[in-house]
Write a protein that holds these residues in place. Structure first.
Motif, PDB file in Angstrom:
ATOM      1  N   ASN A 233      -8.002  15.769  -1.274  1.00 43.18           N
ATOM      2  CA  ASN A 233      -6.825  15.920  -2.058  1.00 43.18           C
ATOM      3  C   ASN A 233      -5.813  15.092  -1.553  1.00 43.18           C
ATOM      4  N   ALA A 234      -5.810  15.024   0.049  1.00 43.82           N
ATOM      5  CA  ALA A 234      -4.656  14.299   0.554  1.00 43.82           C
ATOM      6  C   ALA A 234      -4.740  12.868   0.686  1.00 43.82           C
ATOM      7  N   LEU A 235      -6.054  12.247   0.290  1.00 38.81           N
ATOM      8  CA  LEU A 235      -6.289  10.757   0.375  1.00 38.81           C
ATOM      9  C   LEU A 235      -5.742  10.266  -0.983  1.00 38.81           C
ATOM     10  N   VAL A 236      -5.666  11.027  -2.174  1.00 38.75           N
ATOM     11  CA  VAL A 236      -5.318  10.447  -3.206  1.00 38.75           C
ATOM     12  C   VAL A 236      -4.191   9.506  -3.195  1.00 38.75           C
ATOM     13  N   PRO A 237      -3.002  10.212  -2.570  1.00 37.38           N
ATOM     14  CA  PRO A 237      -1.578   9.148  -2.905  1.00 37.38           C
ATOM     15  C   PRO A 237      -1.990   8.065  -1.648  1.00 37.38           C
ATOM     16  N   VAL A 238      -2.776   8.441  -0.580  1.00 31.49           N
ATOM     17  CA  VAL A 238      -3.000   7.202   0.242  1.00 31.49           C
ATOM     18  C   VAL A 238      -3.781   5.972  -0.257  1.00 31.49           C
ATOM     19  N   VAL A 239      -4.706   6.286  -1.024  1.00 31.02           N
ATOM     20  CA  VAL A 239      -5.469   5.258  -1.997  1.00 31.02           C
ATOM     21  C   VAL A 239      -4.560   4.676  -2.760  1.00 31.02           C
ATOM     22  N   THR A 240      -3.585   5.281  -3.437  1.00 31.09           N
ATOM     23  CA  THR A 240      -2.659   4.474  -4.244  1.00 31.09           C
ATOM     24  C   THR A 240      -1.591   3.424  -3.279  1.00 31.09           C
ATOM     25  N   VAL A 241      -1.288   3.887  -2.412  1.00 26.14           N
ATOM     26  CA  VAL A 241      -0.842   3.091  -1.526  1.00 26.14           C
ATOM     27  C   VAL A 241      -1.419   1.895  -0.972  1.00 26.14           C
ATOM     28  N   VAL A 242      -2.613   2.216  -0.627  1.00 24.30           N
ATOM     29  CA  VAL A 242      -3.478   1.039  -0.385  1.00 24.30           C
ATOM     30  C   VAL A 242      -3.271  -0.048  -1.509  1.00 24.30           C
ATOM     31  N   GLY A 243      -3.417   0.242  -2.590  1.00 28.98           N
ATOM     32  CA  GLY A 243      -3.469  -0.669  -3.905  1.00 28.98           C
ATOM     33  C   GLY A 243      -1.911  -1.369  -4.017  1.00 28.98           C
ATOM     34  N   LEU A 244      -0.929  -0.594  -3.518  1.00 28.60           N
ATOM     35  CA  LEU A 244       0.422  -1.409  -3.455  1.00 28.60           C
ATOM     36  C   LEU A 244       0.333  -2.116  -2.313  1.00 28.60           C
ATOM     37  N   GLN A 245      -0.136  -2.100  -1.150  1.00 29.09           N
ATOM     38  CA  GLN A 245      -0.169  -2.617  -0.154  1.00 29.09           C
ATOM     39  C   GLN A 245      -0.744  -4.231  -0.233  1.00 29.09           C
ATOM     40  N   VAL A 246      -1.583  -4.258  -1.233  1.00 30.58           N
ATOM     41  CA  VAL A 246      -2.512  -5.675  -1.331  1.00 30.58           C
ATOM     42  C   VAL A 246      -1.469  -6.662  -1.367  1.00 30.58           C
ATOM     43  N   GLY A 247      -0.480  -6.690  -2.003  1.00 25.87           N
ATOM     44  CA  GLY A 247       0.972  -7.633  -2.074  1.00 25.87           C
ATOM     45  C   GLY A 247       1.237  -8.016  -0.729  1.00 25.87           C
ATOM     46  N   ALA A 248       1.446  -6.843   0.272  1.00 28.24           N
ATOM     47  CA  ALA A 248       1.853  -7.151   1.688  1.00 28.24           C
ATOM     48  C   ALA A 248       0.774  -7.846   2.363  1.00 28.24           C
ATOM     49  N   LEU A 249      -0.360  -7.592   2.088  1.00 29.69           N
ATOM     50  CA  LEU A 249      -1.552  -8.267   2.723  1.00 29.69           C
ATOM     51  C   LEU A 249      -1.637  -9.755   2.404  1.00 29.69           C
ATOM     52  N   LEU A 250      -1.401 -10.100   1.029  1.00 30.35           N
ATOM     53  CA  LEU A 250      -1.486 -11.536   0.728  1.00 30.35           C
ATOM     54  C   LEU A 250      -0.373 -12.237   1.008  1.00 30.35           C
ATOM     55  N   SER A 251       0.820 -11.850   1.324  1.00 26.14           N
ATOM     56  CA  SER A 251       1.947 -12.543   1.927  1.00 26.14           C
ATOM     57  C   SER A 251       1.808 -12.487   3.206  1.00 26.14           C
ATOM     58  N   GLY A 252       1.235 -11.364   4.009  1.00 25.90           N
ATOM     59  CA  GLY A 252       1.144 -11.649   5.262  1.00 25.90           C
ATOM     60  C   GLY A 252       0.013 -12.581   5.684  1.00 25.90           C
ATOM     61  N   ALA A 253      -0.956 -12.729   4.908  1.00 22.88           N
ATOM     62  CA  ALA A 253      -2.017 -13.727   4.982  1.00 22.88           C
ATOM     63  C   ALA A 253      -1.664 -15.175   5.135  1.00 22.88           C
ATOM     64  N   ALA A 289       1.234 -13.802  -7.199  1.00 27.67           N
ATOM     65  CA  ALA A 289       2.107 -12.677  -7.908  1.00 27.67           C
ATOM     66  C   ALA A 289       1.033 -12.051  -8.860  1.00 27.67           C
ATOM     67  N   PHE A 290       0.386 -12.965  -9.522  1.00 29.35           N
ATOM     68  CA  PHE A 290      -0.634 -12.543 -10.659  1.00 29.35           C
ATOM     69  C   PHE A 290      -1.633 -11.411  -9.965  1.00 29.35           C
ATOM     70  N   THR A 291      -2.337 -11.736  -8.827  1.00 31.08           N
ATOM     71  CA  THR A 291      -3.070 -10.960  -8.352  1.00 31.08           C
ATOM     72  C   THR A 291      -2.362  -9.543  -7.977  1.00 31.08           C
ATOM     73  N   TYR A 292      -1.198  -9.723  -7.452  1.00 30.94           N
ATOM     74  CA  TYR A 292      -0.387  -8.603  -6.901  1.00 30.94           C
ATOM     75  C   TYR A 292      -0.231  -7.502  -8.209  1.00 30.94           C
ATOM     76  N   VAL A 293       0.445  -8.153  -9.446  1.00 35.17           N
ATOM     77  CA  VAL A 293       0.458  -7.305 -10.810  1.00 35.17           C
ATOM     78  C   VAL A 293      -0.774  -6.650 -11.098  1.00 35.17           C
ATOM     79  N   LEU A 294      -2.138  -7.472 -11.104  1.00 38.76           N
ATOM     80  CA  LEU A 294      -3.308  -6.901 -11.525  1.00 38.76           C
ATOM     81  C   LEU A 294      -3.717  -5.869 -10.772  1.00 38.76           C
ATOM     82  N   VAL A 295      -3.468  -5.963  -9.342  1.00 37.99           N
ATOM     83  CA  VAL A 295      -3.934  -4.727  -8.724  1.00 37.99           C
ATOM     84  C   VAL A 295      -3.138  -3.536  -8.639  1.00 37.99           C
ATOM     85  N   ASN A 296      -1.896  -3.859  -8.738  1.00 38.47           N
ATOM     86  CA  ASN A 296      -0.904  -2.705  -9.127  1.00 38.47           C
ATOM     87  C   ASN A 296      -1.427  -1.949 -10.506  1.00 38.47           C
TER      88      ASN A 296
END
Lengths: 317, 274
Positions: A233-253, A289-296
């Motif tokens: 149960n604790a991992l449900v919000p964590v997985v959501t945050v992983v999705g939201l962090q894809v943007g940070a990964l793309l710009s960090g890349a 930006a499109f990738t980020y919107v779609l992953v979200n």
């Protein structure tokens, strides 16, 4: 599927479409907002008049803004994202597709690494709340979000690549798993730190829930209570945050690719910026930006599938 | 965790205060100039004369880092002020008046937030061509205001239903007065927390832009120094090591402060104490 869920999905899909359309419009307006003549900026002020005219024609600069906008939308709709004036046979999409796998590979490796570090660390910190272990984990996590990746990367290179010779030299053009390790650590550290904190607080919340007390009361072994009941149960919000962090990964890349001299979307964008290649800059920004919107969007829908309350809650909110 | 929160606030506060002192006084007390060319002193390692060594122009790296502190804090602070002011205004109007105002503003925040990290800032800097410190602040603020707007909107939405708003209205006070004088001050705790993390983010983003070669030219920004350090990495690693430590220590201080403040000011913690 209930009508509530269907209307939620429809609502989210339309929302994402609207955002994609607006993002495209904003990118179009920002790029056209360039002060001075883009032709001068690409060819230089002393270029031959004929060349300037050809380029202006090719970039549709002699057309009205509305017409330019329609050309731009057309390029997005047909998926080419435009062509280059000096080489009409190559589309912006071709150039991006060529390097995209390198960035995707880097982002996925960083994410995997971050999860492997963050979840055990977060769980341990939560189980020993207030202890030295917890405080150390919190401090390490704070360090992780404070150290810039454009510093961590060179330091890792200095230690493991240049001094210990364990990994290939930067910019050696080597790809593959071996060359992926240091860039993935560099990009994944901040994410690991964020996720560890998130796992810790989510786990603490779950551990104080009634059903955990019930599980303990009915005599289940502690290990089963924690790993099966609480962590799931604790991992449900964590997985959501992983999705939201894809943007940070793309710009960090963008930064990590520069540090390690790796090919990828970031390197392509920076090259396009230094060459003042408007079509390519525009294309790279749109794809990120499109990738980020779609992953979200996908994260949101996956979250709804896991937790059916979400659609009803949003409706009420 | 209250003790940890206090510890974070103290350590973070001391670090931030120290950097502010360095930014203010450092460039004044340093015996070396931050500009100019000294070919005899180029790319020297740390020594008793130049504690942190010298850069490609022969300038004292410690002096450059002291100047860089000023840039980091000025750009970071200005970005927080500008994006915070715009975000609070948009969020307050959106949450309080709802309807069309809310719909338009919130769609706008959706669009801005669809650009991950510094991507929109990179695009804006790209089109401004010769960026100044002000254009960096502007580019970071264009991206940064949306976070504040979301937070303030959420706060105002719950505050506007409270009895004191009804009371103020029944006294005949104007809506805009109620919003800015009564409602908004009660929404400021999360804004303060967001501003602290925003400062850390802006310092990192400015350094990242300079590192990518998109910051103002010829200013000793920490990111630009690091970029130079990476170029001469094999020759003089110190050039990359020291500016990075400066960035990490500053951002760590601000993050510690933000973490401590969040633990102290988080409404859920307050509710428990009440």
């Amino acid at each position: 599927m209930t009508s509530d869920r269907f209307s939620y999905i429809l609502h989210r899909l339309l929302g994402a479409l609207f955002v994609i359309f607006s993002v495209s419009t904003l990118v179009f307006l920002v790029v056209r907002w360039v002060p001075g003549d883009p032709v001068d900026s690409i060819l230089g002020e002393n270029a031959a008049e004929l060349n300037k005219q050809v380029l202006a024609e090719c970039l549709h600069l002699n057309d009205s803004l509305l017409r330019q906008y329609l050309y731009f939308l057309g390029d997005i709709a047909n998926g080419t994202l435009g062509t280059f004036c000096d080489n009409p046979d190559v589309t912006v999409r071709d150039r991006i597709v060529e390097v995209l796998p390198y960035t995707v590979e880097l982002a996925l490796a960083s994410m995997l690494l971050a999860l492997l570090i963050a979840i055990p660390l977060g769980v341990l910190a939560a189980l020993r709340q207030g202890s030295w272990l917890d405080l150390t984990a919190l401090t390490v996590a704070l360090l992780g979000v404070s150290i810039p990746n454009f510093w961590l990367g060179p330091m890792l290179l200095l230690a493991f690549s240049i001094t210990l010779r364990m990994f290939p030299d930067p910019g050696a053009g080597v790809t593959g798993l071996h060359a992926l390790v240091l860039p993935a650590i560099t990009l994944g550290t901040a994410l690991a730190a964020k996720l560890a904190r998130m796992t810790r607080s989510s786990m603490l919340e779950v551990l104080s829930a009634d059903y955990i007390r019930t599980a303990r009361a009915k005599g289940l072994p502690e290990r089963q209570v924690i790993w099966k009941h609480a962590l799931r149960n604790a991992l449900v919000p964590v997985v959501t945050v992983v999705g939201l962090q894809v943007g940070a990964l793309l710009s960090g890349a963008i930064i990590v690719e520069k540090v390690f001299g790796r090919p990828g979307l970031g390197t392509l964008l920076l090259d396009a910026i230094s060459q003042r290649n408007y079509m390519l800059v525009q294309g790279c920004v749109l794809v990120i930006a499109f990738t980020y919107v779609l992953v979200n969007l996908l994260t949101d829908l996956a979250y709804m599938a896991v937790d059916p309350r979400i659609s009803l809650e949003r409706k009420r909110g | 965790m209250k003790r940890a929160a206090n510890l974070f606030i103290v350590v973070g506060g001391v670090l931030v205060a120290a950097w502010m002192g360095i930014a203010l006084l450092g460039p004044v007390v340093s015996p070396f100039p931050a500009t100019g060319l000294d070919i005899l002193e180029q790319l020297q390692g740390p020594s008793s004369r130049h504690w942190f060594g010298t850069d490609e122009n022969g300038a004292d790296l410690l002096t450059l880092i002291l100047h860089g502190a000023r840039i980091a804090l000025v750009v970071g602070g200005s970005t927080v002020l500008l994006s915070g002011a715009v975000g609070v205004l948009v969020g307050a109007l959106s949450g309080y008046f709802g309807g069309v105002v809310d719909a338009v503003f919130m769609r706008l925040t959706d669009v801005v937030m669809a650009f991950p990290g510094i991507l929109l800032a990179i695009l804006i800097i790209f089109v401004t061509q010769n960026p100044s410190l002000f254009s960096v602040v502007l580019a970071l603020s264009v991206t940064g205001w949306a976070g504040y707007a979301r937070i303030v909107r959420g706060q105002v939405l719950s505050e506007r239903e409270r009895p004191y708003v009804e009371a103020a209205r029944s006294l005949g006070q104007r809506e805009i007065w109620i919003l800015f004088v009564h409602v908004l001050p009660n929404c400021m705790a999360p804004v303060l927390i967001q501003a602290t993390f925003g400062l850390a983010g802006a310092i990192l983003a400015e350094a990242a832009l300079s590192f990518l070669g998109l910051g103002p030219q010829n200013t000793p920004s920490w990111g630009a120094l690091l970029d130079q350090g990476v170029t001469y990495f094999l020759l003089t690693p110190h050039l990359a090591i020291f500016p990075g430590i400066a960035i990490a220590l500053t951002v760590l201080g601000v993050n510690l402060l933000g973490d401590g403040l969040r633990d102290r000011l988080d409404p859920r913690h307050l509710a428990v104490r009440e």
